[in-house]
Motif scaffolding. Structure first.
Motif, PDB file in Angstrom:
ATOM      1  N   ALA A 164      -8.194  -3.022   4.683  1.00 32.18           N
ATOM      2  CA  ALA A 164      -7.906  -3.983   3.616  1.00 32.18           C
ATOM      3  C   ALA A 164      -8.940  -5.087   3.694  1.00 32.18           C
ATOM      4  CB  ALA A 164      -6.497  -4.556   3.757  1.00 32.18           C
ATOM      5  N   PHE A 175      -8.842  -1.992  -1.000  1.00 30.29           N
ATOM      6  CA  PHE A 175      -8.458  -1.068   0.066  1.00 30.29           C
ATOM      7  C   PHE A 175      -9.412   0.115   0.124  1.00 30.29           C
ATOM      8  CE2 PHE A 175      -4.717  -3.321  -1.392  1.00 30.29           C
ATOM      9  CZ  PHE A 175      -4.188  -3.806  -0.208  1.00 30.29           C
ATOM     10  N   CYS A 187      -6.413  -3.967  -6.198  1.00 31.63           N
ATOM     11  CA  CYS A 187      -5.130  -4.188  -6.837  1.00 31.63           C
ATOM     12  C   CYS A 187      -5.239  -5.386  -7.765  1.00 31.63           C
ATOM     13  CB  CYS A 187      -4.030  -4.438  -5.798  1.00 31.63           C
ATOM     14  SG  CYS A 187      -3.638  -2.993  -4.794  1.00 31.63           S
ATOM     15  N   ASP A 190      -2.342 -10.189  -7.484  1.00 31.83           N
ATOM     16  CA  ASP A 190      -0.943 -10.567  -7.294  1.00 31.83           C
ATOM     17  C   ASP A 190      -0.804 -11.842  -6.474  1.00 31.83           C
ATOM     18  OD1 ASP A 190       0.009  -8.215  -8.613  1.00 31.83           O
ATOM     19  OD2 ASP A 190      -0.471  -7.085  -6.813  1.00 31.83           O
ATOM     20  N   GLY A 203       1.708  -0.933   7.283  1.00 34.19           N
ATOM     21  CA  GLY A 203       1.349  -1.564   6.029  1.00 34.19           C
ATOM     22  C   GLY A 203       0.503  -2.800   6.265  1.00 34.19           C
ATOM     23  N   TYR A 216       1.354  -4.097   1.385  1.00 34.80           N
ATOM     24  CA  TYR A 216       0.690  -3.000   0.685  1.00 34.80           C
ATOM     25  C   TYR A 216       0.679  -1.788   1.609  1.00 34.80           C
ATOM     26  CZ  TYR A 216      -1.006  -6.534  -2.597  1.00 34.80           C
ATOM     27  OH  TYR A 216      -1.095  -7.546  -3.521  1.00 34.80           O
ATOM     28  N   MET A 229      -2.096   2.395  -3.597  1.00 33.66           N
ATOM     29  CA  MET A 229      -1.337   1.469  -2.763  1.00 33.66           C
ATOM     30  C   MET A 229      -0.127   0.947  -3.529  1.00 33.66           C
ATOM     31  SD  MET A 229      -3.220   1.483   0.000  1.00 33.66           S
ATOM     32  CE  MET A 229      -2.583   0.108   0.958  1.00 33.66           C
ATOM     33  N   SER A 230       1.023   0.972  -2.872  1.00 31.50           N
ATOM     34  CA  SER A 230       2.234   0.382  -3.451  1.00 31.50           C
ATOM     35  C   SER A 230       2.413  -1.018  -2.879  1.00 31.50           C
ATOM     36  CB  SER A 230       3.458   1.236  -3.122  1.00 31.50           C
ATOM     37  OG  SER A 230       3.653   1.302  -1.718  1.00 31.50           O
ATOM     38  N   ARG A 231       3.067  -1.872  -3.641  1.00 29.70           N
ATOM     39  CA  ARG A 231       3.252  -3.256  -3.219  1.00 29.70           C
ATOM     40  C   ARG A 231       4.721  -3.626  -3.242  1.00 29.70           C
ATOM     41  NH1 ARG A 231       4.159  -8.009  -5.729  1.00 29.70           N
ATOM     42  NH2 ARG A 231       4.003  -7.023  -7.781  1.00 29.70           N
ATOM     43  N   THR A 232       5.168  -4.271  -2.166  1.00 32.63           N
ATOM     44  CA  THR A 232       6.508  -4.856  -2.112  1.00 32.63           C
ATOM     45  C   THR A 232       6.373  -6.305  -1.669  1.00 32.63           C
ATOM     46  OG1 THR A 232       6.796  -4.094   0.179  1.00 32.63           O
ATOM     47  CG2 THR A 232       7.650  -2.663  -1.573  1.00 32.63           C
ATOM     48  N   SER A 233       7.331  -7.127  -2.072  1.00 29.31           N
ATOM     49  CA  SER A 233       7.279  -8.549  -1.751  1.00 29.31           C
ATOM     50  C   SER A 233       8.550  -8.962  -1.031  1.00 29.31           C
ATOM     51  CB  SER A 233       7.116  -9.390  -3.033  1.00 29.31           C
ATOM     52  OG  SER A 233       5.934  -9.061  -3.702  1.00 29.31           O
TER      53      SER A 233
END
Length: 388
Positions: A164, A175, A187, A190, A203, A216, A229-233
């Motif tokens: 990253a 990435f 990405c 964000d 991650g 990520y 890449m998936s993103r969660t917060s």
């Protein structure tokens, strides 16, 4: 004509192996052991017999286009580092265990991961692409990029390694995966301002200047599929005394670092005012519901039992003092890397020559913060932690 071998130093003769073994137990720096073995044949034999190499604390790599060197925290000695001339003036922007460093040979290109121990080089792309909302990648649109810092998930030369990068471009995070030689995957923006990035629990955890955390992780379909890449917060509860940048007193600045310690994620807050004493606060990420949810909070720690911290953008580490007899408990070694001057980077690649390292005693904050080493310059790059 055969060259005559120089005689051994007279003081090295006759030392019994038992005494050499005791000496080696106190020579914990790997570089110092190399010098030990170079004294004479007897000492070299003793070093080969004594196989128990202690765990190595990172060295401080001091770049220079003329005479690069490194500082050992074990011995406090500065040693010359012999590097190829072609990379001496490179800008260092990341590091990883095993002697790996990320570097930039040019202003906008020439990125790569280099192993300073073996000389192995892994090229890194110098452009990025941004996926659309539907997941496909526009092959006709590539953006120039300047890499600020790089964080690796593992050894850069191994298959499946991820990286990253905190970048300056159409996006501020990108990435890469082993085998991607043309571009990074970016990405959408964000996070407005990225403070630090760490690889933690499969991650990349990204910390913002508002102390929010986003994660990520790769969407793995098969080994040949494009990297996505998936993103969660995390819904991070604001701490009671949190203040945004706009509400800080004049002349006061903050920088934040992420560190993994004893399986927990720590945020180190560095609070400083020009020409005044620095202060550090340490917070541990507390997950609501035992870690199964997306809600979290920062819980302040007022002690750092048995540990020492080394802070640097994308390469911070925590170590147990029980592994090292020479590092005091609670010490925070930090680099003055609070800014990245994009104007200098885009013009001539130079860096602030006053960049150095300092030491802060977390358990005795009234002790004067000291610079260590006192005399060091960085003509081409900021210093960085070299992790053996």
């Amino acid at each position: 004509m055969r060259r005559t071998r120089e005689p051994c130093p007279p003081w090295s003769d006759g030392l019994p192996p038992e005494l050499l073994d005791i000496i080696l137990r106190y020579v914990t720096c790997l570089a110092d052991r190399v010098y030990f073995a170079a004294v004479c044949r007897a000492w070299r034999s003793a070093a080969e017999v004594y196989k128990a190499t202690p765990c190595q604390v990172p060295c401080l790599l001091l770049p220079s286009p003329v005479a690069p060197s490194f500082l050992s925290l074990h011995s406090g000695a500065t040693r010359r580092l012999y590097l190829p001339e072609s990379i001496r003036a490179a800008r260092l922007c990341g590091s990883h265990e095993g002697g790996w460093v990320a570097l930039a040979l040019g202003q906008w290109r020439g990125y790569g991961a280099l192993n300073l121990c073996s000389g192995a080089m892994v090229p890194l792309p110098d452009r990025l692409r941004i996926p659309s909302e539907h997941g496909w990648i526009d092959n006709t649109c590539e953006h120039h990029m300047v890499i600020r810092t790089v964080t690796f998930s593992g050894t850069p030369s191994t298959e499946g390694c991820l990286a990253a990068a905190h970048v300056s471009s159409a996006s501020n995070i990108a990435f890469w995966r082993t085998g991607m030689d043309r571009y990074w995957i970016a990405c959408r923006r964000d996070v407005d301002v990225i403070e630090d990035i760490i690889y933690y629990k499969k991650g990349f955890y990204v910390l913002s200047n508002t102390e929010d955390v986003m994660v990520y992780a790769p969407n793995i379909v098969n080994g040949n599929s494009p990297l996505m890449m998936s993103r969660t917060s995390y819904l991070v509860q604001k701490r009671a005394d949190y203040k945004p940048v706009s509400r800080l007193p004049k002349g006061v600045s903050m920088s934040r670092y992420l560190v993994e310690s004893r399986g927990k994620l720590l945020m180190i807050l560095r609070h400083f005012r020009n020409k005044q004493r620095r202060e550090f606060r340490i917070f541990e990420m507390n997950l609501a519901g035992g870690g199964g949810g997306s809600e979290a909070s920062w819980v302040e720690l007022h002690a750092l039992p048995g540990r020492v911290l080394l802070l640097g953008r994308g390469c911070s580490r925590a170590f147990e003092v029980s592994q090292f007899d020479t590092l005091p408990v609670g010490n925070i070694y930090y680099l003055n890397d609070t800014s990245f001057n994009l104007t200098l980077e885009s013009s001539n690649g130079s860096w602030n020559p006053r960049t150095n390292m300092s030491v802060y005693d977390f358990h005795k904050p009234r002790n004067k913060t000291r610079r260590y080493p006192r005399k060091s310059t960085s003509e081409c790059s900021a210093p960085i932690w070299l992790i053996p």
